[in-house]
Write an enzyme that holds these catalytic residues in place. Structure first.
Site, PDB file in Angstrom:
ATOM      1  N   ASP A  60      -6.434  -8.073   8.196  1.00  0.00           N
ATOM      2  CA  ASP A  60      -7.214  -8.283   9.413  1.00  0.00           C
ATOM      3  C   ASP A  60      -7.819  -9.684   9.417  1.00  0.00           C
ATOM      4  OD1 ASP A  60      -8.497  -7.819  11.800  1.00  0.00           O
ATOM      5  OD2 ASP A  60     -10.110  -6.643  10.932  1.00  0.00           O
ATOM      6  N   ASP A 101      -7.962 -15.392  -1.953  1.00  0.00           N
ATOM      7  CA  ASP A 101      -8.703 -16.595  -1.575  1.00  0.00           C
ATOM      8  C   ASP A 101      -7.814 -17.826  -1.621  1.00  0.00           C
ATOM      9  OD1 ASP A 101      -8.658 -15.975  -4.258  1.00  0.00           O
ATOM     10  OD2 ASP A 101     -10.714 -16.554  -4.671  1.00  0.00           O
ATOM     11  N   TYR A 112     -10.907   0.142   5.655  1.00  0.00           N
ATOM     12  CA  TYR A 112     -10.868   0.514   7.062  1.00  0.00           C
ATOM     13  C   TYR A 112     -10.536   1.984   7.286  1.00  0.00           C
ATOM     14  CZ  TYR A 112     -11.246  -4.290   8.845  1.00  0.00           C
ATOM     15  OH  TYR A 112     -11.679  -5.537   9.180  1.00  0.00           O
ATOM     16  N   LYS A 121      -6.276  -9.210  -4.535  1.00  0.00           N
ATOM     17  CA  LYS A 121      -7.350  -9.614  -5.455  1.00  0.00           C
ATOM     18  C   LYS A 121      -7.271  -8.755  -6.719  1.00  0.00           C
ATOM     19  CE  LYS A 121     -10.519 -11.969  -5.300  1.00  0.00           C
ATOM     20  NZ  LYS A 121     -10.751 -13.331  -5.884  1.00  0.00           N
TER      21      LYS A 121
END
Length: 362
Positions: free
Chosen positions: A250, A226, A125, A192
């Site tokens: 987000d 995840d 972002y 991740k």
């Protein structure tokens, strides 16, 4: 009682209505606020050539505290998000999203009580991008090949994901300090790192290092992103404070809002060392703007966060109790909540809901 100066950015669409409702409730709580109303949003493009006029930024610099309604963001083209621009201009590096169940709100669960802490300044972002076919994209593709970092198709648009030690340490420490200040027991770092070794891997390494400083005071665990999402859906009670890099935060904040009834209930704050901007996190809903149908809960609960920030903790608590009372009583719920909860009766207008809240203030 102290007087506070606060910048109010009504925003677009239903923002005008939800901002007015928020002002009504805050004033009824007895807190003395002088509002500096400042523009931002789509209408400003015609009048100022930008959705975020310089005078709006300067207003926040003067007051150091702002609350804003939803602002429309073009999809795929046009101006960048006003929210992102404010965060960059004012170094609002931490996004806070409390997620709590409200009685009668139609949420999937009735016992959710967690806080999402999202890094605001970098990651995908940050807006470091190269358009497909540009000279910058071509050179970057060549560099990746020369460095053995991997091949990128020549017709690619490219966004850069950067995660720094500085920003990671700052946001993780903010999460732990928030936990201590608010009596929270655990901080979870989501990542991740199993795939992105040099960005998410760095974030996780820093989180582990910071966590050692809080051993014995706040517990720490870590979840692959995840799996974190799956576990949020399966059993959100296993989480307390969760700290995320920017993009994941987000996505997860909207997911978590869905557990308790949707974005119409979700308050938020973007804070830095010097400034704080509080906001409803939902969209501007132009399809119902001006029809007195909007649900102002998110902005009112954001105002409660703002009042905590200003030291008006009693008024903030009274507003939260009033919101819970109106939802539990169920007679003055807006249409979105009636649909989500399957409750009978005619939907309340934004005005009716707001006046019920004022009446419920103890």
């Amino acid at each position: 009682m102290a007087q506070h100066k606060v910048t109010l950015i009504p925003g677009d669409g239903i923002g005008v209505e939800t901002s007015a409702a928020m002002q009504r409730v805050v004033e009824a709580s007895g807190v003395d606020i002088v509002w500096d109303v400042a523009p931002a949003g789509a209408a400003c493009v015609e009048t100022h050539g930008t959705p975020l006029p310089r005078e709006t930024i300067e207003s926040v610099r003067r007051t150091k505290v702002a609350i804003k309604g939803p602002v429309a963001t073009p999809v795929g083209t046009g101006f960048r998000s006003v929210n992102v621009a404010l965060r960059k201009e004012l170094d609002l590096y931490a996004c806070l999203r409390p997620v709590q169940s409200l009685p009668g709100a139609g949420g999937r669960y009735d016992d959710v009580d967690l806080v999402i802490v999202r890094e605001n300044s970098e990651d995908l972002y940050a807006g470091v991008e190269f358009e497909e076919g540009s000279e910058g994209a071509r050179r970057l593709i060549e560099l990746c090949e020369e460095e053995g970092a991997g091949s990128i198709r020549p017709d690619s648009g490219i966004s850069i994901k950067s995660i720094s030690v500085t920003a990671s340490e700052r946001i993780v420490r903010h999460a732990f300090e928030y936990a201590l200040e608010h009596g929270r027991k655990k901080v979870t770092a989501a990542h991740k790192a199993n795939i992105m070794k040099h960005s998410d891997g760095l974030f996780l390494r820093v989180a582990r290092d910071v966590a050692k400083e809080y051993e014995g005071r706040v517990a720490f665990d870590e979840r692959i992103m995840d799996a974190c999402c799956m576990n949020l859906v399966m059993d959100p009670t296993q989480f307390d404070v969760i700290v995320f890099p920017n993009l994941y935060g987000d996505l997860a904040s909207d997911l978590a809002a869905g557990l308790v009834g949707g974005l119409g209930l979700a308050p938020g704050a973007n804070v830095g060392e010097e400034y704080a901007v509080f906001e409803a996190v939902h969209g501007s809903a132009p399809d119902i703007a001006g029809q007195n149908k909007a649900n102002p809960t998110a902005q009112i609960m954001s105002a409660a966060m703002m009042l905590d920030h200003l030291g008006e903790v009693d008024a903030a608590a009274r507003i939260r109790r009033a919101v819970c009372a109106v939802y539990a009583e169920g007679a003055h719920l807006t249409g979105d909540i009636r649909r989500a909860s399957g409750s009978a009766g005619a939907p309340a207008t934004c005005t009716e809901f707001t006046e019920a809240l004022v009446a419920a203030l103890d």
